[in-house]
Design an enzyme around this catalytic site. Structure first.
Site, PDB file in Angstrom:
ATOM      1  N   LYS A  16       4.690   9.268  -0.724  1.00 52.65           N
ATOM      2  CA  LYS A  16       4.647   8.955  -2.163  1.00 52.65           C
ATOM      3  C   LYS A  16       3.330   9.382  -2.793  1.00 52.65           C
ATOM      4  O   LYS A  16       3.304   9.963  -3.863  1.00 52.65           O
ATOM      5  CB  LYS A  16       4.799   7.443  -2.403  1.00 52.65           C
ATOM      6  CG  LYS A  16       6.095   6.839  -1.984  1.00 52.65           C
ATOM      7  CD  LYS A  16       6.203   5.392  -2.444  1.00 52.65           C
ATOM      8  CE  LYS A  16       5.108   4.475  -1.912  1.00 52.65           C
ATOM      9  NZ  LYS A  16       5.108   4.295  -0.444  1.00 52.65           N
ATOM     10  N   ARG A  91       7.067  -3.886  -5.541  1.00 56.16           N
ATOM     11  CA  ARG A  91       7.312  -3.901  -4.101  1.00 56.16           C
ATOM     12  C   ARG A  91       8.228  -5.045  -3.685  1.00 56.16           C
ATOM     13  O   ARG A  91       8.450  -5.251  -2.509  1.00 56.16           O
ATOM     14  CB  ARG A  91       5.993  -4.032  -3.367  1.00 56.16           C
ATOM     15  CG  ARG A  91       5.588  -2.691  -2.714  1.00 56.16           C
ATOM     16  CD  ARG A  91       4.311  -2.905  -2.044  1.00 56.16           C
ATOM     17  NE  ARG A  91       3.884  -2.078  -1.003  1.00 56.16           N
ATOM     18  CZ  ARG A  91       2.999  -1.102  -1.150  1.00 56.16           C
ATOM     19  NH1 ARG A  91       2.585  -0.737  -2.324  1.00 56.16           N
ATOM     20  NH2 ARG A  91       2.545  -0.492  -0.101  1.00 56.16           N
ATOM     21  N   ARG A 130      -2.684   9.565   9.740  1.00 57.64           N
ATOM     22  CA  ARG A 130      -3.021   9.716   8.318  1.00 57.64           C
ATOM     23  C   ARG A 130      -4.484   9.348   8.038  1.00 57.64           C
ATOM     24  O   ARG A 130      -4.965   8.306   8.457  1.00 57.64           O
ATOM     25  CB  ARG A 130      -2.119   8.823   7.475  1.00 57.64           C
ATOM     26  CG  ARG A 130      -2.454   8.919   5.982  1.00 57.64           C
ATOM     27  CD  ARG A 130      -1.399   8.288   5.148  1.00 57.64           C
ATOM     28  NE  ARG A 130      -1.487   6.850   5.106  1.00 57.64           N
ATOM     29  CZ  ARG A 130      -0.742   6.083   4.322  1.00 57.64           C
ATOM     30  NH1 ARG A 130       0.160   6.633   3.530  1.00 57.64           N
ATOM     31  NH2 ARG A 130      -0.863   4.784   4.327  1.00 57.64           N
ATOM     32  N   ARG A 163      -7.602   4.398   6.991  1.00 58.57           N
ATOM     33  CA  ARG A 163      -7.455   3.076   6.380  1.00 58.57           C
ATOM     34  C   ARG A 163      -7.245   2.032   7.463  1.00 58.57           C
ATOM     35  O   ARG A 163      -6.532   2.270   8.424  1.00 58.57           O
ATOM     36  CB  ARG A 163      -6.246   3.080   5.435  1.00 58.57           C
ATOM     37  CG  ARG A 163      -6.516   3.791   4.144  1.00 58.57           C
ATOM     38  CD  ARG A 163      -5.277   4.029   3.317  1.00 58.57           C
ATOM     39  NE  ARG A 163      -4.314   2.931   3.301  1.00 58.57           N
ATOM     40  CZ  ARG A 163      -3.216   2.941   2.561  1.00 58.57           C
ATOM     41  NH1 ARG A 163      -2.948   3.970   1.771  1.00 58.57           N
ATOM     42  NH2 ARG A 163      -2.377   1.936   2.597  1.00 58.57           N
ATOM     43  N   ARG A 174       3.644  -3.547   8.255  1.00 54.29           N
ATOM     44  CA  ARG A 174       3.936  -2.980   6.927  1.00 54.29           C
ATOM     45  C   ARG A 174       5.370  -2.451   6.865  1.00 54.29           C
ATOM     46  O   ARG A 174       6.021  -2.560   5.828  1.00 54.29           O
ATOM     47  CB  ARG A 174       2.934  -1.870   6.590  1.00 54.29           C
ATOM     48  CG  ARG A 174       1.558  -2.432   6.255  1.00 54.29           C
ATOM     49  CD  ARG A 174       0.489  -1.367   6.335  1.00 54.29           C
ATOM     50  NE  ARG A 174       0.623  -0.396   5.287  1.00 54.29           N
ATOM     51  CZ  ARG A 174       0.238   0.884   5.412  1.00 54.29           C
ATOM     52  NH1 ARG A 174      -0.266   1.326   6.547  1.00 54.29           N
ATOM     53  NH2 ARG A 174       0.359   1.700   4.407  1.00 54.29           N
TER      54      ARG A 174
HETATM   55  P1  AMP Z   1      -0.414   1.315  -0.465  1.00 57.84           P
HETATM   56  O1  AMP Z   1      -1.637   2.133  -0.692  1.00 57.84           O
HETATM   57  O2  AMP Z   1       0.568   1.430  -1.590  1.00 57.84           O
HETATM   58  O3  AMP Z   1       0.201   1.559   0.890  1.00 57.84           O
HETATM   59  O4  AMP Z   1      -0.886  -0.220  -0.468  1.00 57.84           O
HETATM   60  C1  AMP Z   1      -1.808  -0.712   0.488  1.00 57.84           C
HETATM   61  C2  AMP Z   1      -1.713  -2.225   0.550  1.00 57.84           C
HETATM   62  O5  AMP Z   1      -2.062  -2.782  -0.743  1.00 57.84           O
HETATM   63  C3  AMP Z   1      -0.335  -2.782   0.836  1.00 57.84           C
HETATM   64  O6  AMP Z   1      -0.028  -2.801   2.227  1.00 57.84           O
HETATM   65  C4  AMP Z   1      -0.464  -4.191   0.250  1.00 57.84           C
HETATM   66  O7  AMP Z   1      -1.230  -5.033   1.103  1.00 57.84           O
HETATM   67  C5  AMP Z   1      -1.283  -3.926  -1.019  1.00 57.84           C
HETATM   68  N1  AMP Z   1      -0.391  -3.629  -2.152  1.00 57.84           N
HETATM   69  C6  AMP Z   1      -0.262  -2.450  -2.820  1.00 57.84           C
HETATM   70  N2  AMP Z   1       0.648  -2.539  -3.795  1.00 57.84           N
HETATM   71  C7  AMP Z   1       1.136  -3.817  -3.743  1.00 57.84           C
HETATM   72  C8  AMP Z   1       2.122  -4.527  -4.469  1.00 57.84           C
HETATM   73  N3  AMP Z   1       2.832  -3.946  -5.453  1.00 57.84           N
HETATM   74  N4  AMP Z   1       2.339  -5.824  -4.137  1.00 57.84           N
HETATM   75  C9  AMP Z   1       1.634  -6.431  -3.155  1.00 57.84           C
HETATM   76  N5  AMP Z   1       0.704  -5.814  -2.404  1.00 57.84           N
HETATM   77  C10 AMP Z   1       0.455  -4.501  -2.691  1.00 57.84           C
END
Ligand code: AMP
Length: 216
Positions: A16, A91, A130, A163, A174
Site C-alpha cells: 500500500k 482499520r 522490508r 521498523r 499484525r
Molecule cells: P502501518 O504503517 O500502516 O503499518 O501502521 C503501523 C502501526 O501503526 C500499526 O501496526 C498500528 O499499531 C498503528 N496504526 C496505524 N494506523 C492505525 C489505525 N488506523 N488504527 C489503529 N492503529 C493504527
C-alpha cells in the site's frame, strides 16, 4: 479523472505504502498515512507518540479514540481541493463509521476503496525483508543487498531502518489483527459498492498498472 477520494486497504506488506507514493504523484492528492503520522509523533517524542508506541511495537492497533482524533485533526488541517488518499485508515468498522461521519460533516464522500490482496506466505517474506527510509518513509525490500551495512533509500538516498514492528513476533500479530479487525471492512465497503480488489503480486509497476486500471 473524477475519482479523487481513495482509501487503500490491505494486510501489512501488501504494498500500500509504495503504491500510495505513486498514486499521490499521479493524482496530486492529499496523502494521509496514519502509520506515518504515528511514527512522526514517535520521533518527535510527543505524548501521543509515546502512547502509540506501546501498541505499535506489539503489532496491535492504537485505540480508536486516539487514532480517530488524530485523523480528524489531519483532515481539518489540510485543504480538500485535490481529493485525498487514506493509507492505513480505517482499520476496523468503528473507524470506518467514524470516517463516514467526518466526511459527511465536510460534505465529502469516498469514491473508491482499493483492496491490495497478497497471499500470507508472500506477506511474511516481504515484511521480514522490508526496510523504511528515515527521511521520506518509502518502504523497500533490501534482501538482495546483503552485505550492504548502511543501505540507502533508492528514492532520496536517506538512511534505511527496519521498523520495530517488522520483527518476526510483531509480524505474526499484525497479520492476525488484520484478519480479526480489518478484514470486516472489506464487506462494509463492498456493500456500498466502493470496493475494487487489486492483485498485488508482481512488480511495483505491474501492480500500479492495475491500480491505474481501477481508476478508470
Ligand atoms: P502501518 O504503517 O500502516 O503499518 O501502521 C503501523 C502501526 O501503526 C500499526 O501496526 C498500528 O499499531 C498503528 N496504526 C496505524 N494506523 C492505525 C489505525 N488506523 N488504527 C489503529 N492503529 C493504527
Amino acid at each position: 479523472m473524477d475519482t479523487s477520494n481513495i482509501i487503500l486497504v490491505g494486510p501489512p506488506g501488501a504494498g500500500k505504502g509504495t503504491q500510495a507514493i505513486m498514486l499521490r504523484e499521479k493524482l496530486d492528492a492529499l496523502y494521509i498515512s496514519t502509520g506515518d503520522l504515528f511514527r512522526s509523533h514517535l520521533s518527535n517524542e510527543t505524548d501521543l507518540g509515546k502512547e502509540a508506541q506501546k501498541y505499535m511495537s506489539a503489532g496491535e492497533l492504537v485505540p480508536d479514540a486516539l487514532t480517530i482524533n488524530m485523523l480528524s485533526q489531519e483532515l481539518e488541517k489540510k485543504a480538500d481541493d485535490h481529493g485525498f488518499i487514506l493509507d492505513g485508515f480505517p482499520r476496523n468498522v468503528v473507524q470506518a463509521d467514524a470516517l463516514s461521519e467526518l466526511l459527511d460533516r465536510k460534505d465529502l464522500s469516498i469514491d473508491l476503496v482499493l483492496f491490495f490482496n497478497v497471499p500470507n506466505d508472500e506477506l511474511v517474506r516481504r515484511l521480514s525483508t522490508r526496510y523504511t527510509c528515515k527521511v521520506c518513509q518509502a518502504p523497500q525490500n533490501i534482501n538482495e543487498s546483503e552485505g550492504n551495512a548502511t543501505p540507502k533509500c533508492n528514492l532520496c538516498e536517506g538512511e534505511l531502518y527496519q521498523r520495530s514492528d517488522d520483527a518476526p513476533e510483531s509480524i505474526k500479530r499484525r497479520l492476525d489483527v488484520y484478519d480479526e479487525e480489518t478484514k470486516p471492512i472489506l464487506n462494509y465497503y463492498e456493500e456500498q459498492n466502493l470496493l475494487t480488489e487489486i492483485n498485488s503480486v508482481g512488480s511495483v509497476e505491474e501492480v500500479f498498472t492495475r491500480v491505474e486500471g481501477a481508476l478508470q
